[in-house]
Design a protein around this motif. Structure first.
Motif, PDB file in Angstrom:
ATOM      1  N   ALA A 119       0.836  -1.207   0.000  1.00  0.00           N
ATOM      2  CA  ALA A 119       0.000   0.000   0.000  1.00  0.00           C
ATOM      3  C   ALA A 119       0.866   1.250   0.000  1.00  0.00           C
ATOM      4  O   ALA A 119       0.620   2.204  -0.761  1.00  0.00           O
ATOM      5  N   GLU A 120       1.881   1.262   0.839  1.00  0.00           N
ATOM      6  CA  GLU A 120       2.767   2.434   0.896  1.00  0.00           C
ATOM      7  C   GLU A 120       3.483   2.627  -0.436  1.00  0.00           C
ATOM      8  O   GLU A 120       3.656   3.752  -0.903  1.00  0.00           O
ATOM      9  N   HIS A 121       3.886   1.526  -1.035  1.00  0.00           N
ATOM     10  CA  HIS A 121       4.512   1.575  -2.360  1.00  0.00           C
ATOM     11  C   HIS A 121       3.547   2.201  -3.377  1.00  0.00           C
ATOM     12  O   HIS A 121       3.944   3.052  -4.180  1.00  0.00           O
ATOM     13  N   SER A 122       2.276   1.799  -3.347  1.00  0.00           N
ATOM     14  CA  SER A 122       1.289   2.314  -4.298  1.00  0.00           C
ATOM     15  C   SER A 122       1.042   3.803  -4.090  1.00  0.00           C
ATOM     16  O   SER A 122       0.939   4.567  -5.064  1.00  0.00           O
ATOM     17  N   PHE A 123       0.934   4.243  -2.848  1.00  0.00           N
ATOM     18  CA  PHE A 123       0.743   5.677  -2.585  1.00  0.00           C
ATOM     19  C   PHE A 123       1.930   6.486  -3.107  1.00  0.00           C
ATOM     20  O   PHE A 123       1.759   7.579  -3.664  1.00  0.00           O
ATOM     21  N   ASN A 124       3.124   5.965  -2.913  1.00  0.00           N
ATOM     22  CA  ASN A 124       4.310   6.663  -3.412  1.00  0.00           C
ATOM     23  C   ASN A 124       4.266   6.803  -4.923  1.00  0.00           C
ATOM     24  O   ASN A 124       4.593   7.860  -5.470  1.00  0.00           O
ATOM     25  N   TYR A 125       3.854   5.733  -5.614  1.00  0.00           N
ATOM     26  CA  TYR A 125       3.786   5.789  -7.066  1.00  0.00           C
ATOM     27  C   TYR A 125       2.655   6.704  -7.536  1.00  0.00           C
ATOM     28  O   TYR A 125       2.772   7.358  -8.573  1.00  0.00           O
ATOM     29  N   ALA A 126       1.567   6.752  -6.799  1.00  0.00           N
ATOM     30  CA  ALA A 126       0.484   7.678  -7.157  1.00  0.00           C
ATOM     31  C   ALA A 126       1.001   9.110  -7.187  1.00  0.00           C
ATOM     32  O   ALA A 126       0.656   9.897  -8.080  1.00  0.00           O
ATOM     33  N   LEU A 127       1.865   9.445  -6.237  1.00  0.00           N
ATOM     34  CA  LEU A 127       2.409  10.802  -6.173  1.00  0.00           C
ATOM     35  C   LEU A 127       3.542  11.007  -7.166  1.00  0.00           C
ATOM     36  O   LEU A 127       3.755  12.136  -7.630  1.00  0.00           O
ATOM     37  N   ARG A 128       4.253   9.950  -7.497  1.00  0.00           N
ATOM     38  CA  ARG A 128       5.280  10.088  -8.533  1.00  0.00           C
ATOM     39  C   ARG A 128       4.637  10.405  -9.879  1.00  0.00           C
ATOM     40  O   ARG A 128       5.131  11.235 -10.640  1.00  0.00           O
ATOM     41  N   TYR A 129       3.545   9.733 -10.186  1.00  0.00           N
ATOM     42  CA  TYR A 129       2.885   9.964 -11.462  1.00  0.00           C
ATOM     43  C   TYR A 129       2.192  11.327 -11.511  1.00  0.00           C
ATOM     44  O   TYR A 129       2.123  11.938 -12.572  1.00  0.00           O
ATOM     45  N   ASP A 130       1.687  11.785 -10.381  1.00  0.00           N
ATOM     46  CA  ASP A 130       1.017  13.093 -10.375  1.00  0.00           C
ATOM     47  C   ASP A 130       1.220  13.761  -9.019  1.00  0.00           C
ATOM     48  O   ASP A 130       0.425  13.571  -8.096  1.00  0.00           O
ATOM     49  N   PRO A 131       2.266  14.575  -8.887  1.00  0.00           N
ATOM     50  CA  PRO A 131       2.536  15.251  -7.609  1.00  0.00           C
ATOM     51  C   PRO A 131       1.445  16.235  -7.204  1.00  0.00           C
ATOM     52  O   PRO A 131       1.412  16.666  -6.053  1.00  0.00           O
ATOM     53  N   ASP A 132       0.556  16.586  -8.126  1.00  0.00           N
ATOM     54  CA  ASP A 132      -0.530  17.515  -7.817  1.00  0.00           C
ATOM     55  C   ASP A 132      -1.840  16.800  -7.497  1.00  0.00           C
ATOM     56  O   ASP A 132      -2.899  17.442  -7.440  1.00  0.00           O
ATOM     57  N   ASN A 133      -1.791  15.495  -7.304  1.00  0.00           N
ATOM     58  CA  ASN A 133      -2.992  14.741  -6.951  1.00  0.00           C
ATOM     59  C   ASN A 133      -3.266  14.930  -5.460  1.00  0.00           C
ATOM     60  O   ASN A 133      -2.719  14.225  -4.612  1.00  0.00           O
ATOM     61  N   ALA A 134      -4.110  15.889  -5.146  1.00  0.00           N
ATOM     62  CA  ALA A 134      -4.374  16.242  -3.748  1.00  0.00           C
ATOM     63  C   ALA A 134      -4.967  15.072  -2.974  1.00  0.00           C
ATOM     64  O   ALA A 134      -4.669  14.875  -1.791  1.00  0.00           O
ATOM     65  N   TYR A 135      -5.791  14.260  -3.639  1.00  0.00           N
ATOM     66  CA  TYR A 135      -6.426  13.140  -2.943  1.00  0.00           C
ATOM     67  C   TYR A 135      -5.422  12.036  -2.625  1.00  0.00           C
ATOM     68  O   TYR A 135      -5.575  11.315  -1.636  1.00  0.00           O
ATOM     69  N   ALA A 136      -4.394  11.925  -3.457  1.00  0.00           N
ATOM     70  CA  ALA A 136      -3.337  10.962  -3.146  1.00  0.00           C
ATOM     71  C   ALA A 136      -2.556  11.410  -1.915  1.00  0.00           C
ATOM     72  O   ALA A 136      -2.227  10.596  -1.043  1.00  0.00           O
ATOM     73  N   TRP A 137      -2.257  12.706  -1.816  1.00  0.00           N
ATOM     74  CA  TRP A 137      -1.582  13.225  -0.619  1.00  0.00           C
ATOM     75  C   TRP A 137      -2.439  12.973   0.622  1.00  0.00           C
ATOM     76  O   TRP A 137      -1.933  12.554   1.670  1.00  0.00           O
ATOM     77  N   ALA A 138      -3.745  13.240   0.506  1.00  0.00           N
ATOM     78  CA  ALA A 138      -4.634  13.088   1.664  1.00  0.00           C
ATOM     79  C   ALA A 138      -4.772  11.623   2.072  1.00  0.00           C
ATOM     80  O   ALA A 138      -4.747  11.292   3.265  1.00  0.00           O
ATOM     81  N   SER A 139      -4.914  10.740   1.098  1.00  0.00           N
ATOM     82  CA  SER A 139      -5.046   9.315   1.411  1.00  0.00           C
ATOM     83  C   SER A 139      -3.767   8.773   2.044  1.00  0.00           C
ATOM     84  O   SER A 139      -3.823   7.946   2.963  1.00  0.00           O
ATOM     85  N   PHE A 140      -2.634   9.246   1.550  1.00  0.00           N
ATOM     86  CA  PHE A 140      -1.355   8.832   2.124  1.00  0.00           C
ATOM     87  C   PHE A 140      -1.232   9.366   3.556  1.00  0.00           C
ATOM     88  O   PHE A 140      -0.721   8.686   4.454  1.00  0.00           O
ATOM     89  N   ALA A 141      -1.720  10.582   3.771  1.00  0.00           N
ATOM     90  CA  ALA A 141      -1.696  11.157   5.118  1.00  0.00           C
ATOM     91  C   ALA A 141      -2.534  10.308   6.074  1.00  0.00           C
ATOM     92  O   ALA A 141      -2.105   9.998   7.199  1.00  0.00           O
ATOM     93  N   TYR A 142      -3.728   9.928   5.646  1.00  0.00           N
ATOM     94  CA  TYR A 142      -4.599   9.091   6.478  1.00  0.00           C
ATOM     95  C   TYR A 142      -3.934   7.752   6.760  1.00  0.00           C
ATOM     96  O   TYR A 142      -4.001   7.219   7.873  1.00  0.00           O
TER      97      TYR A 142
END
Length: 484
Positions: free
Chosen positions: A389-412
């Motif tokens: 899961a942590e690996h997937s969140f990291n890749y979500a942000l690598r592909y789109d650093p402006d994905n606010a929901y990815a930042w929030a989900s990773f924060a949660y």
């Protein structure tokens, strides 16, 4: 035809093992000469030669792990051979171990910084890790030195195409392939030696195929004037090709191009931000389905998929249709992720996770791949697979650093599963810096405070989310103390 680099390495090695060979620049064709450098026999020990050859032969016999073991032993004995590190990087790449592949690819370039094949390898690894811009930069560096390096050109176009940067792909096709061929076709006899050094001939089938790809890209971009220009050039160059006249764009029916271009905001925002369904187009799709019509190509299947989301067809029937399209056009990320979303709607978490796992391995625009990784990360976390899961969140942000929901989900995730307050706070603040008035993000900030037992702070943010239009029932439950 795709060449297996390991077979080529073995062939070259057998020819040159006992000769002193300098690093070579590859010819502008499918040759793999120059893929590897050799030192003289006096500089390479017999043991290293033996391990190197046995490792390559093992790889050729599809035993990647055995080949890797032998090549690592060779590299341990002689760290100066760039060909060994290059071969190791290739094996790690085929094993999907991109971190180790990157390490050895960079090591090869330290030894031979001007070797274009090593740079191509580096570009492919960077792309696989999600660093599209860095990969393009490496390919452009090759092309700045070798203007018509065929592998660099075709890989660059392929990367642009897979990322759906079709305008960039078309620019490369037009300026670096078709224009040089056009000059050759108009200034010289078609079968003369080519002054542009491209490994294809004017008026050949490959020449025609590049024009077709250019046309299809303009069609997907919805630019009919450019489509007409391409058709005109093809008719001039291939006057006896009857099928070309059928390519003229249909201005009275721009259904496919208009629907293919969707707003990226619909990938991230709640349903309230999505446009209202187009009933006429939905009914047209329904008529096609009643006639047992199927999409003609992956692009059309994706257009139908978007319309299907806006139709009144039940989820089970939608799933049946998309499964059929997936059989017709496998490895299409949007189709695979569409099946994932339907399984989520049907509350089949495990099935959804499997579809998103397939989607992330398929080509797609960066914003979409970010969403697929984000959803996969959520499902993995819920299933207790915390490292993936942590690996997937990291890749979500690598592909789109402006994905606010990815930042929030990773924060949660950091708050709930890692009990890491500093990272949770840092990531939710990053999300809010992108969308400061987003009700969903503000609600998640309240959830994070709740996880750290700060109820008063949580209430403040939940109330604010409610005022900004967040889901009333869910937030009211939280405010009343009813938490899932």
């Amino acid at each position: 035809m795709r060449i297996n680099p390991f077979i080529s390495i073995i062939f070259i090695l057998l020819l040159n093992l006992y000769q002193e060979v300098n690093a070579q620049i590859p010819a502008q064709d499918d040759s793999i000469e120059g893929l590897i450098s050799y030192n003289s026999p006096e500089q390479i020990s017999t043991q290293v030669q033996k391990l190197f050859l046995e490792g390559l032969l093992a790889v050729n016999n599809t035993s990647l792990e055995e080949g890797l073991t032998l090549l690592l032993q060779a590299e341990e004995l002689d760290r100066n051979q760039s060909g060994i590190t290059h071969a190791i990087a290739n094996i790690y790449f085929h094993l999907n171990d991109y971190d180790n592949a990157l390490f050895y690819a960079e090591n090869s370039l330290i030894k031979e910084p001007m070797n274009p094949w090593y740079k191509i390898q580096l570009a492919q690894i960077l792309y696989a890790k999600g660093y599209y811009q860095a990969a393009v930069k490496e390919l452009e560096l090759i092309l700045s030195q070798y203007k018509y390096h065929w592998d660099a050109l075709t890989i660059l176009i392929d990367m642009h195409h897979k990322m759906s940067f079709l305008a960039d792909a078309n620019e490369v096709i037009r300026e670096r392939i078709l224009e040089p061929l056009k000059r050759t076709a108009t200034q010289h006899f078609p079968r003369m030696s080519q002054p542009n050094e491209l490994p294809i001939e004017p008026f050949s089938q490959i020449h025609k195929d590049w024009y077709r790809l250019l046309y299809r890209n303009f069609e997907l971009l919805g630019i009919p004037d450019s489509m007409e220009t391409v058709v005109g050039e093809m008719q001039y160059l291939f006057p006896y090709e009857q099928e070309i006249s059928k390519l003229a764009p249909k201005r009275d029916n721009e259904e496919i191009s208009d629907n293919y271009r969707f707003n990226e905001a619909t990938l991230n925002d709640d349903d309230k931000y999505k446009p209202a369904p187009d009933k006429s187009k939905s009914s047209l799709l329904f008529q096609k389905l009643q006639q047992n019509t199927t999409p003609n190509n992956p692009e059309e299947a994706i257009v139908w998929l978007h319309k299907l989301n806006d139709s009144e067809i039940g989820l089970i029937n939608q799933k049946t249709l998309i499964l059929e399209w997936n059989e017709l056009f496998p490895e299409q990320g949007e189709i695979l992720s569409g099946l994932g979303w339907i399984e989520l709607e049907l509350d089949n978490q495990n099935a959804a996770k499997k579809w998103f796992e397939q989607a992330i391995r398929s080509p797609g625009p960066r914003s979409q791949k970010s969403e697929w990784y984000l959803q996969l990360g959520k499902l993995q976390a819920e299933a207790g697979d915390l490292e993936p899961a942590e690996h997937s969140f990291n890749y979500a942000l690598r592909y789109d650093p402006d994905n606010a929901y990815a930042w929030a989900s990773f924060a949660y995730f950091k708050a709930r599963y890692r009990n890491n307050r500093s990272e949770a706070e840092s990531k939710i603040e990053q999300a809010l810096s992108i969308k400061p008035e987003d009700a969903t993000l503000i609600e998640i900030k309240g959830d994070i405070y709740h996880l750290f037992s700060e109820s008063d702070e949580a209430v403040i943010w939940w109330v604010k989310a409610l005022e900004l239009g967040g889901p009333t029932q869910r937030i009211q439950q939280k405010l009343s103390g009813d938490h899932d």
